[in-house]
Design a protein around this motif. Structure first.
Motif, PDB file in Angstrom:
ATOM      1  N   LYS A 188      50.406  72.260  94.456  1.00  0.00           N
ATOM      2  CA  LYS A 188      50.044  72.368  95.875  1.00  0.00           C
ATOM      3  C   LYS A 188      48.923  73.385  96.061  1.00  0.00           C
ATOM      4  CE  LYS A 188      51.919  72.986 100.508  1.00  0.00           C
ATOM      5  NZ  LYS A 188      53.151  73.231 101.318  1.00  0.00           N
ATOM      6  N   TYR A 189      49.016  74.503  95.356  1.00  0.00           N
ATOM      7  CA  TYR A 189      47.941  75.504  95.420  1.00  0.00           C
ATOM      8  C   TYR A 189      46.624  74.885  94.959  1.00  0.00           C
ATOM      9  CZ  TYR A 189      45.231  79.729  94.459  1.00  0.00           C
ATOM     10  OH  TYR A 189      44.240  80.691  94.438  1.00  0.00           O
ATOM     11  N   ALA A 190      46.685  74.084  93.899  1.00  0.00           N
ATOM     12  CA  ALA A 190      45.476  73.429  93.403  1.00  0.00           C
ATOM     13  C   ALA A 190      44.870  72.507  94.458  1.00  0.00           C
ATOM     14  CB  ALA A 190      45.797  72.645  92.127  1.00  0.00           C
ATOM     15  N   PHE A 194      40.955  72.687  96.005  1.00  0.00           N
ATOM     16  CA  PHE A 194      39.978  71.594  96.039  1.00  0.00           C
ATOM     17  C   PHE A 194      39.594  71.247  97.473  1.00  0.00           C
ATOM     18  CE2 PHE A 194      41.566  70.770  91.706  1.00  0.00           C
ATOM     19  CZ  PHE A 194      40.350  70.634  91.041  1.00  0.00           C
ATOM     20  N   LYS A 195      40.567  71.262  98.368  1.00  0.00           N
ATOM     21  CA  LYS A 195      40.283  70.949  99.768  1.00  0.00           C
ATOM     22  C   LYS A 195      39.285  71.924 100.360  1.00  0.00           C
ATOM     23  CE  LYS A 195      42.671  70.117 104.170  1.00  0.00           C
ATOM     24  NZ  LYS A 195      43.999  70.082 104.852  1.00  0.00           N
ATOM     25  N   TYR A 204      43.180  63.032  92.806  1.00  0.00           N
ATOM     26  CA  TYR A 204      44.365  62.190  92.675  1.00  0.00           C
ATOM     27  C   TYR A 204      45.390  62.958  91.844  1.00  0.00           C
ATOM     28  CZ  TYR A 204      41.120  58.352  93.914  1.00  0.00           C
ATOM     29  OH  TYR A 204      40.197  57.546  94.534  1.00  0.00           O
ATOM     30  N   ILE A 205      46.542  63.271  92.447  1.00  0.00           N
ATOM     31  CA  ILE A 205      47.614  63.940  91.717  1.00  0.00           C
ATOM     32  C   ILE A 205      48.291  62.920  90.798  1.00  0.00           C
ATOM     33  CG2 ILE A 205      49.766  65.228  91.887  1.00  0.00           C
ATOM     34  CD1 ILE A 205      48.997  66.015  94.722  1.00  0.00           C
ATOM     35  N   ASP A 206      48.440  63.276  89.537  1.00  0.00           N
ATOM     36  CA  ASP A 206      49.074  62.333  88.621  1.00  0.00           C
ATOM     37  C   ASP A 206      50.513  62.059  89.032  1.00  0.00           C
ATOM     38  OD1 ASP A 206      48.869  60.856  85.965  1.00  0.00           O
ATOM     39  OD2 ASP A 206      50.725  61.985  85.754  1.00  0.00           O
ATOM     40  N   ALA A 207      50.874  60.779  89.025  1.00  0.00           N
ATOM     41  CA  ALA A 207      52.210  60.356  89.466  1.00  0.00           C
ATOM     42  C   ALA A 207      52.931  59.552  88.394  1.00  0.00           C
ATOM     43  CB  ALA A 207      52.098  59.539  90.759  1.00  0.00           C
ATOM     44  N   GLY A 208      52.521  59.696  87.150  1.00  0.00           N
ATOM     45  CA  GLY A 208      53.200  58.992  86.080  1.00  0.00           C
ATOM     46  C   GLY A 208      52.879  57.510  86.062  1.00  0.00           C
ATOM     47  N   ASN A 209      53.878  56.694  85.776  1.00  0.00           N
ATOM     48  CA  ASN A 209      53.687  55.251  85.734  1.00  0.00           C
ATOM     49  C   ASN A 209      55.015  54.556  86.012  1.00  0.00           C
ATOM     50  OD1 ASN A 209      55.127  54.706  83.086  1.00  0.00           O
ATOM     51  ND2 ASN A 209      53.521  56.083  82.344  1.00  0.00           N
ATOM     52  N   SER A 210      54.987  53.250  85.988  1.00  0.00           N
ATOM     53  CA  SER A 210      56.146  52.463  86.401  1.00  0.00           C
ATOM     54  C   SER A 210      57.350  52.598  85.474  1.00  0.00           C
ATOM     55  CB  SER A 210      55.750  50.981  86.497  1.00  0.00           C
ATOM     56  OG  SER A 210      55.201  50.521  85.269  1.00  0.00           O
ATOM     57  N   LYS A 211      57.151  53.145  84.282  1.00  0.00           N
ATOM     58  CA  LYS A 211      58.255  53.291  83.332  1.00  0.00           C
ATOM     59  C   LYS A 211      58.658  54.748  83.126  1.00  0.00           C
ATOM     60  CE  LYS A 211      58.303  48.859  82.237  1.00  0.00           C
ATOM     61  NZ  LYS A 211      57.217  48.373  83.121  1.00  0.00           N
ATOM     62  N   TYR A 212      58.081  55.654  83.912  1.00  0.00           N
ATOM     63  CA  TYR A 212      58.246  57.083  83.639  1.00  0.00           C
ATOM     64  C   TYR A 212      59.318  57.731  84.519  1.00  0.00           C
ATOM     65  CZ  TYR A 212      56.061  61.178  81.370  1.00  0.00           C
ATOM     66  OH  TYR A 212      55.784  62.249  80.582  1.00  0.00           O
ATOM     67  N   SER A 223      55.178  64.941  97.638  1.00  0.00           N
ATOM     68  CA  SER A 223      55.244  65.574  98.960  1.00  0.00           C
ATOM     69  C   SER A 223      55.280  67.094  98.838  1.00  0.00           C
ATOM     70  CB  SER A 223      56.493  65.088  99.701  1.00  0.00           C
ATOM     71  OG  SER A 223      56.435  63.693  99.926  1.00  0.00           O
ATOM     72  N   LYS A 224      56.088  67.584  97.906  1.00  0.00           N
ATOM     73  CA  LYS A 224      56.195  69.023  97.701  1.00  0.00           C
ATOM     74  C   LYS A 224      54.937  69.606  97.065  1.00  0.00           C
ATOM     75  CE  LYS A 224      61.225  68.811  97.107  1.00  0.00           C
ATOM     76  NZ  LYS A 224      62.337  68.901  96.126  1.00  0.00           N
ATOM     77  N   ALA A 225      54.198  68.766  96.338  1.00  0.00           N
ATOM     78  CA  ALA A 225      53.023  69.233  95.604  1.00  0.00           C
ATOM     79  C   ALA A 225      51.717  69.086  96.384  1.00  0.00           C
ATOM     80  CB  ALA A 225      52.908  68.481  94.277  1.00  0.00           C
ATOM     81  N   GLY A 226      51.803  68.785  97.669  1.00  0.00           N
ATOM     82  CA  GLY A 226      50.605  68.813  98.510  1.00  0.00           C
ATOM     83  C   GLY A 226      49.773  67.562  98.521  1.00  0.00           C
ATOM     84  N   VAL A 227      50.391  66.393  98.351  1.00  0.00           N
ATOM     85  CA  VAL A 227      49.606  65.160  98.341  1.00  0.00           C
ATOM     86  C   VAL A 227      48.867  64.942  99.659  1.00  0.00           C
ATOM     87  CG1 VAL A 227      51.420  63.584  99.160  1.00  0.00           C
ATOM     88  CG2 VAL A 227      49.664  62.755  97.552  1.00  0.00           C
ATOM     89  N   ASP A 228      49.370  65.520 100.747  1.00  0.00           N
ATOM     90  CA  ASP A 228      48.689  65.395 102.037  1.00  0.00           C
ATOM     91  C   ASP A 228      47.309  66.048 102.028  1.00  0.00           C
ATOM     92  OD1 ASP A 228      50.862  64.063 103.092  1.00  0.00           O
ATOM     93  OD2 ASP A 228      51.700  65.824 104.096  1.00  0.00           O
ATOM     94  N   ASN A 229      47.086  66.984 101.103  1.00  0.00           N
ATOM     95  CA  ASN A 229      45.809  67.710 101.059  1.00  0.00           C
ATOM     96  C   ASN A 229      44.713  66.977 100.309  1.00  0.00           C
ATOM     97  OD1 ASN A 229      46.892  69.960 102.415  1.00  0.00           O
ATOM     98  ND2 ASN A 229      47.648  70.849 100.500  1.00  0.00           N
ATOM     99  N   VAL A 230      45.074  65.904  99.591  1.00  0.00           N
ATOM    100  CA  VAL A 230      44.104  65.266  98.707  1.00  0.00           C
ATOM    101  C   VAL A 230      44.011  63.781  98.989  1.00  0.00           C
ATOM    102  CG1 VAL A 230      44.405  67.005  96.906  1.00  0.00           C
ATOM    103  CG2 VAL A 230      45.842  64.947  96.880  1.00  0.00           C
ATOM    104  N   ARG A 231      43.139  63.127  98.218  1.00  0.00           N
ATOM    105  CA  ARG A 231      42.886  61.709  98.421  1.00  0.00           C
ATOM    106  C   ARG A 231      44.126  60.860  98.176  1.00  0.00           C
ATOM    107  NH1 ARG A 231      40.165  58.205 101.365  1.00  0.00           N
ATOM    108  NH2 ARG A 231      39.877  56.213 100.306  1.00  0.00           N
ATOM    109  N   GLY A 232      44.829  61.115  97.056  1.00  0.00           N
ATOM    110  CA  GLY A 232      45.976  60.282  96.753  1.00  0.00           C
ATOM    111  C   GLY A 232      46.598  60.620  95.417  1.00  0.00           C
ATOM    112  N   PHE A 233      47.057  59.587  94.703  1.00  0.00           N
ATOM    113  CA  PHE A 233      47.740  59.822  93.430  1.00  0.00           C
ATOM    114  C   PHE A 233      47.177  58.904  92.341  1.00  0.00           C
ATOM    115  CE2 PHE A 233      50.389  56.983  96.029  1.00  0.00           C
ATOM    116  CZ  PHE A 233      50.688  55.928  95.170  1.00  0.00           C
TER     117      PHE A 233
END
Length: 345
Positions: A188-190, A194-195, A204-212, A223-233
């Protein structure tokens, strides 16, 4: 499904090579722009520039360095055409002496070429703790805050794409509760850095993959890591899953975000190695193939949110001393892996 990147040994080889200028090329015309809603004018400008001018071809990518150093290798023409001439990400972590200088020089090169660079920030404390192949990162939360602040500050207001901390939000299996909380706080600090310091960067915050991990868990962590502050994942970083699998997962993550009262977010997908999909093995598996080259736009008429396909993993880099490269440490370039990946062998 861990992802590996540049080791200190490989990084020292990179630093020894002088910068040359390559012209960014793409193998096919870019598809139509994504229907994912653009959240800011700055993001729209960066996407527009990437679509019209292309992404930066890194002259210091490990495939490019191999081509330059091995002109007589019979595999070199294939590696040049299949990998080295295409836009891909540069990974930045604790193996660089000065993150500000290293990131700044890379973005300088892209700016001079009139292209959009693709970067990865990969130095979170306890990095890759559960696998260990790419273990490392900053040694304290305070040092990471300084590191990521300098990273964002080096980009400044120039257009760029950054994938933020691969594995960090998906790889929770061996972390303590305190470590998980710290990790979310640091990411979130990161996003805040950037913002503020790099407003034209698509993060884009890394969000793993469909098997992770489960989509609901990933949405909670984002949500806890500040996705609202950035473009996406980001999805499928350094992995092999098909577009169909990952768009379904991206939709599930967005639905989980919406259920939490959060806005749905655009996302990017790593297509560097998903041309043949996944065969159930993540570490240097045989028979995998490169996917579509880096580009803006989604062919999905439903507009799931997929807006960029990017080469994040360097195809040809070892995942670790395992699979088809038992003697190649994580992050080192193996020309035979690269050659086979291009041909799908």
């Amino acid at each position: 499904m861990k992802r590996k990147t540049l080791t200190a040994v490989a990084a020292s080889a990179v630093a020894a090579v002088a910068v040359t200028t390559f012209v960014a090329t793409q193998s096919t015309a870019a598809p139509a722009p994504s229907k994912a809603k653009v959240s800011t004018a700055a993001a729209a400008d960066t996407l527009s520039l990437a679509q019209s001018k292309g992404f930066y071809v890194d002259p210091k990518s490990q495939s490019a360095l191999y081509v330059k150093a091995n002109p007589n290798d019979s595999r070199t023409p294939t590696i040049q055409d299949g990998l080295a001439k295409n836009p891909m990400a540069r990974w930045f972590g604790d193996w660089f002496t000065s993150i500000s200088k290293s990131v700044g020089e890379h973005v300088d090169g892209a700016e001079k070429a009139g292209k959009v660079p693709i970067l990865v920030a990969y130095s979170i404390p306890n990095r890759d703790a559960c696998s260990g192949y790419s273990g490392g990162g900053e040694t304290s939360a305070a040092k990471y805050r300084t590191w990521i602040s300098d990273y964002a500050g080096a980009i400044k207001a120039r257009p760029a794409v950054v994938v933020l901390e691969p594995d960090a939000l998906a790889d929770y299996s061996c972390l303590t509760s305190a470590q998980k909380t710290e990790r979310e706080s640091l990411i979130k600090y990161a996003t805040e850095q950037f913002k503020t310091k790099a407003p034209n960067t698509l993060v884009y915050i890394d969000a793993g993959n469909s098997k992770y991990a489960k989509a609901t868990d990933i949405a909670d962590r984002l949500s806890k890591a500040g996705v609202d502050n950035v473009r996406g994942f980001a999805l499928n970083v350094s992995n092999f899953h098909t577009e169909a699998e990952e768009t379904a997962f991206g939709t599930a993550v967005n639905n989980a975000l919406a259920a939490k009262g959060k806005a749905k977010k655009p996302y990017m997908m790593d297509t560097s190695r998903n041309g043949n999909g996944w065969n159930g093995k993540w570490c240097n598996p045989t028979g995998r193939k490169i996917g579509v080259t880096s580009r803006v736009g989604s062919t999905d008429p439903a507009g799931t949110g997929l807006e960029t396909r990017l080469w994040i993993k360097t195809a040809g880099n070892s995942d670790g001393e395992c699979g088809n490269a038992p003697t190649s440490p994580a992050g080192t370039f193996n020309p035979q892996i690269a050659y086979d990946m291009i041909l799908g062998k």
